[in-house]
Design an enzyme around this catalytic site. Sequence first.
Site, PDB file in Angstrom:
ATOM      1  N   ASN A  99       0.804  -1.239   0.000  1.00  0.00           N
ATOM      2  CA  ASN A  99       0.000   0.000   0.000  1.00  0.00           C
ATOM      3  C   ASN A  99       0.836   1.288   0.000  1.00  0.00           C
ATOM      4  O   ASN A  99       0.446   2.278  -0.610  1.00  0.00           O
ATOM      5  CB  ASN A  99      -1.029  -0.017   1.137  1.00  0.00           C
ATOM      6  CG  ASN A  99      -0.407  -0.099   2.496  1.00  0.00           C
ATOM      7  OD1 ASN A  99       0.680  -0.649   2.670  1.00  0.00           O
ATOM      8  ND2 ASN A  99      -1.085   0.448   3.478  1.00  0.00           N
ATOM      9  N   GLY A 172       2.383  -5.918   7.223  1.00  0.00           N
ATOM     10  CA  GLY A 172       1.335  -6.543   6.412  1.00  0.00           C
ATOM     11  C   GLY A 172       0.129  -6.906   7.251  1.00  0.00           C
ATOM     12  O   GLY A 172      -0.129  -6.290   8.298  1.00  0.00           O
ATOM     13  N   SER A 173      -0.582  -7.928   6.812  1.00  0.00           N
ATOM     14  CA  SER A 173      -1.850  -8.282   7.454  1.00  0.00           C
ATOM     15  C   SER A 173      -1.635  -9.087   8.738  1.00  0.00           C
ATOM     16  O   SER A 173      -0.582  -9.704   8.934  1.00  0.00           O
ATOM     17  CB  SER A 173      -2.688  -9.107   6.476  1.00  0.00           C
ATOM     18  OG  SER A 173      -1.979 -10.281   6.134  1.00  0.00           O
ATOM     19  N   GLU A 194       4.304  -5.074  12.052  1.00  0.00           N
ATOM     20  CA  GLU A 194       3.500  -3.867  11.828  1.00  0.00           C
ATOM     21  C   GLU A 194       2.243  -4.318  11.092  1.00  0.00           C
ATOM     22  O   GLU A 194       2.282  -4.552   9.884  1.00  0.00           O
ATOM     23  CB  GLU A 194       4.296  -2.851  10.991  1.00  0.00           C
ATOM     24  CG  GLU A 194       5.524  -2.285  11.684  1.00  0.00           C
ATOM     25  CD  GLU A 194       5.181  -1.265  12.759  1.00  0.00           C
ATOM     26  OE1 GLU A 194       4.068  -0.695  12.707  1.00  0.00           O
ATOM     27  OE2 GLU A 194       6.014  -1.044  13.655  1.00  0.00           O
ATOM     28  N   CYS A 228      -3.016   1.665   6.502  1.00  0.00           N
ATOM     29  CA  CYS A 228      -3.232   0.858   7.718  1.00  0.00           C
ATOM     30  C   CYS A 228      -3.813   1.673   8.860  1.00  0.00           C
ATOM     31  O   CYS A 228      -4.486   1.128   9.728  1.00  0.00           O
ATOM     32  CB  CYS A 228      -1.921   0.213   8.142  1.00  0.00           C
ATOM     33  SG  CYS A 228      -0.598   1.402   8.380  1.00  0.00           S
ATOM     34  N   GLU A 318     -11.126  -5.712   8.666  1.00  0.00           N
ATOM     35  CA  GLU A 318     -10.503  -4.428   8.319  1.00  0.00           C
ATOM     36  C   GLU A 318     -10.932  -4.080   6.889  1.00  0.00           C
ATOM     37  O   GLU A 318     -10.846  -4.923   5.989  1.00  0.00           O
ATOM     38  CB  GLU A 318      -8.976  -4.598   8.390  1.00  0.00           C
ATOM     39  CG  GLU A 318      -8.205  -3.354   7.995  1.00  0.00           C
ATOM     40  CD  GLU A 318      -6.688  -3.607   7.928  1.00  0.00           C
ATOM     41  OE1 GLU A 318      -6.248  -4.768   8.045  1.00  0.00           O
ATOM     42  OE2 GLU A 318      -5.960  -2.619   7.756  1.00  0.00           O
TER      43      GLU A 318
HETATM   44  P1  NAD Z   1      -0.049  -9.181   3.249  1.00  0.00           P
HETATM   45  O1  NAD Z   1       0.092  -9.660   4.652  1.00  0.00           O
HETATM   46  O2  NAD Z   1      -0.952  -9.908   2.338  1.00  0.00           O
HETATM   47  O3  NAD Z   1       1.381  -9.165   2.515  1.00  0.00           O
HETATM   48  C1  NAD Z   1       2.523  -8.565   3.089  1.00  0.00           C
HETATM   49  C2  NAD Z   1       3.762  -9.294   2.600  1.00  0.00           C
HETATM   50  O4  NAD Z   1       3.698 -10.639   3.027  1.00  0.00           O
HETATM   51  C3  NAD Z   1       3.924  -9.302   1.080  1.00  0.00           C
HETATM   52  O5  NAD Z   1       5.273  -9.051   0.763  1.00  0.00           O
HETATM   53  C4  NAD Z   1       3.521 -10.718   0.689  1.00  0.00           C
HETATM   54  O6  NAD Z   1       4.220 -11.219  -0.421  1.00  0.00           O
HETATM   55  C5  NAD Z   1       3.855 -11.521   1.924  1.00  0.00           C
HETATM   56  N1  NAD Z   1       2.948 -12.658   2.115  1.00  0.00           N
HETATM   57  C6  NAD Z   1       1.635 -12.720   1.769  1.00  0.00           C
HETATM   58  N2  NAD Z   1       1.110 -13.912   2.108  1.00  0.00           N
HETATM   59  C7  NAD Z   1       2.115 -14.617   2.678  1.00  0.00           C
HETATM   60  C8  NAD Z   1       2.200 -15.937   3.228  1.00  0.00           C
HETATM   61  N3  NAD Z   1       1.149 -16.732   3.253  1.00  0.00           N
HETATM   62  N4  NAD Z   1       3.391 -16.335   3.721  1.00  0.00           N
HETATM   63  C9  NAD Z   1       4.463 -15.521   3.709  1.00  0.00           C
HETATM   64  N5  NAD Z   1       4.438 -14.276   3.190  1.00  0.00           N
HETATM   65  C10 NAD Z   1       3.280 -13.829   2.684  1.00  0.00           C
HETATM   66  O7  NAD Z   1      -0.444  -7.640   3.381  1.00  0.00           O
HETATM   67  P2  NAD Z   1      -0.738  -6.600   2.215  1.00  0.00           P
HETATM   68  O8  NAD Z   1      -2.008  -6.978   1.540  1.00  0.00           O
HETATM   69  O9  NAD Z   1       0.464  -6.385   1.380  1.00  0.00           O
HETATM   70  O10 NAD Z   1      -0.973  -5.254   3.071  1.00  0.00           O
HETATM   71  C11 NAD Z   1      -2.185  -4.953   3.673  1.00  0.00           C
HETATM   72  C12 NAD Z   1      -2.175  -5.212   5.155  1.00  0.00           C
HETATM   73  O11 NAD Z   1      -1.022  -4.657   5.731  1.00  0.00           O
HETATM   74  C13 NAD Z   1      -3.327  -4.548   5.871  1.00  0.00           C
HETATM   75  O12 NAD Z   1      -3.832  -5.419   6.857  1.00  0.00           O
HETATM   76  C14 NAD Z   1      -2.712  -3.323   6.531  1.00  0.00           C
HETATM   77  O13 NAD Z   1      -3.380  -2.866   7.688  1.00  0.00           O
HETATM   78  C15 NAD Z   1      -1.347  -3.830   6.850  1.00  0.00           C
HETATM   79  N6  NAD Z   1      -0.380  -2.732   6.910  1.00  0.00           N
HETATM   80  C16 NAD Z   1       0.155  -2.385   8.103  1.00  0.00           C
HETATM   81  C17 NAD Z   1       1.040  -1.318   8.179  1.00  0.00           C
HETATM   82  C18 NAD Z   1       1.660  -0.891   9.483  1.00  0.00           C
HETATM   83  O14 NAD Z   1       2.584  -0.088   9.428  1.00  0.00           O
HETATM   84  N7  NAD Z   1       1.202  -1.373  10.624  1.00  0.00           N
HETATM   85  C19 NAD Z   1       1.373  -0.624   7.021  1.00  0.00           C
HETATM   86  C20 NAD Z   1       0.819  -1.021   5.817  1.00  0.00           C
HETATM   87  C21 NAD Z   1      -0.054  -2.075   5.758  1.00  0.00           C
END
Ligand code: NAD
Length: 442
Positions: A99, A172-173, A194, A228, A318
């Site tokens: 994002n 990430g998530s 995060e 996020c 979310e």
């Molecule tokens: P995501 O968790 O799907 O992906 C994040 C990363 O993890 C990517 O690089 C992806 O390739 C990897 N990944 C995905 N599935 C995986 C798996 N099964 N095993 C290992 N690695 C895997 O998240 P997203 O869709 O890229 O981002 C959105 C989420 O991130 C939202 O929930 C948002 O709130 C959160 N977010 C948090 C912050 C923060 O600073 N706290 C900032 C941005 C986004």
Amino acid sequence: MDYKNDIKYRKETLKKLLFNIQKNEDLIVKALFDDFKKPEFEAVLTETNYVISELKTTIKNIDNWAKRVRVFPSLLNFPSTDYIYKEPYGDVLVIAPWNYPFQLALCPVISAVAAGNKVVLKPSELTPNTSSIIAKIVEKSFHINHVEVVQGGIETSEKLLAKRWDYIFFTGSVQVGKIVAKAAAEHLTPITLELGGKNPCIIDQTANLKLTAKRIVWGKFINAGQTCIAPDYILIQKNMKINFITYLIEEIIQAYGKKIKDSPDYARIINSKNWVRLTDMMATEKVIFGGESDDNDFYISPTLIDEPELESAVMKEEIFGPLLPILVYESENDIDAIISKYEKPLAFYVFSENDSFIEKMISRYSFGGGCINDTVAHFSNKRLPFGGVGHSGMGAYHGKLSFDIFSHHKAIVKKANWLDLPMRYAPYKDKLKAIKRLLDWI
Ligand code: NAD
């Protein structure tokens, strides 16, 4: 290439990174646009400029941050001088989301490098243009045995997580955060997570409604709601709802015009999967403004949803998109019933002029961070820790704290030899009374 011990070397590489980012800023902004039409203003403000500023601060402060810190010694050890040494962890893995794909990938890398670590970065596969330019810039700035970008999707991420690391920084998530935590547990690797959550935005009867609407529209619809810390849902005093909705609509039109799809200032949803998820969410809801969508370019307009059921999809997960549910309350018990339903959010916002209400809300609920009478703004102050709590994350970073989380803090007592008090040594006979008196005294 002694990045572990040579701070000058670390600084040189960070300066190179700064140079390469500044030189390629237009290309980075273009890549962000190509990935999901991120508006130029947002790309500069929240991505390139943010990283440039982080780099400048880090380069300026690295010597100071890396220094051993002298702390007040314990009288029990008299005579001694006590220090904290900052030691790099070693091999660091950074996994980034899509994002804010430039900023959230590079900021942890900058701090990990500053602290003397070797870094592998896995950027998001959902923003291929940005990830590819990150790879090129990193390649130009660092030796491959110092910082390496590994591009790929879930499988690549899984392979990386199967290796042993000395620190993992994941953004990430929540769902993937748990996978990362499990992989890290295998080797007892320390982590920063995060993550995200459902961020409430509470508005009481004393709030300045017009300004509140303006600030919520900005924080919610920047990056098309894919932030996020974007407000996830509104909780407003029941009798103010109608007025507030009027202001929200005015502010949305003021920001993006009547033909929002044509606005250069409004981003798109990242991909088909998320577009379908969001359009499904709003399909069953009472949409009071917006609700337009186009799967040709994954457009969803800023959308206001009137009092959805707490059991509906839009209130269960979310949102992470431009849908804004508006819920009402009549008493603080109503607020409590809603907020307590969810895991601890990453962000929390209160709009009010009533200090005791504000303090009550801030202290009653646990959340990562937030604002009073604003949204999102806490992210931009490097002197504030940024991170979640509970399901919204673990650990916090930004500014000096980022350097500190990538360093092991080694505690050292340097004992002087000019005096050696006999009190602690065996045989202990007759020494207990004296030591108790001493312990009472210090
Ligand atoms: P995501 O968790 O799907 O992906 C994040 C990363 O993890 C990517 O690089 C992806 O390739 C990897 N990944 C995905 N599935 C995986 C798996 N099964 N095993 C290992 N690695 C895997 O998240 P997203 O869709 O890229 O981002 C959105 C989420 O991130 C939202 O929930 C948002 O709130 C959160 N977010 C948090 C912050 C923060 O600073 N706290 C900032 C941005 C986004």
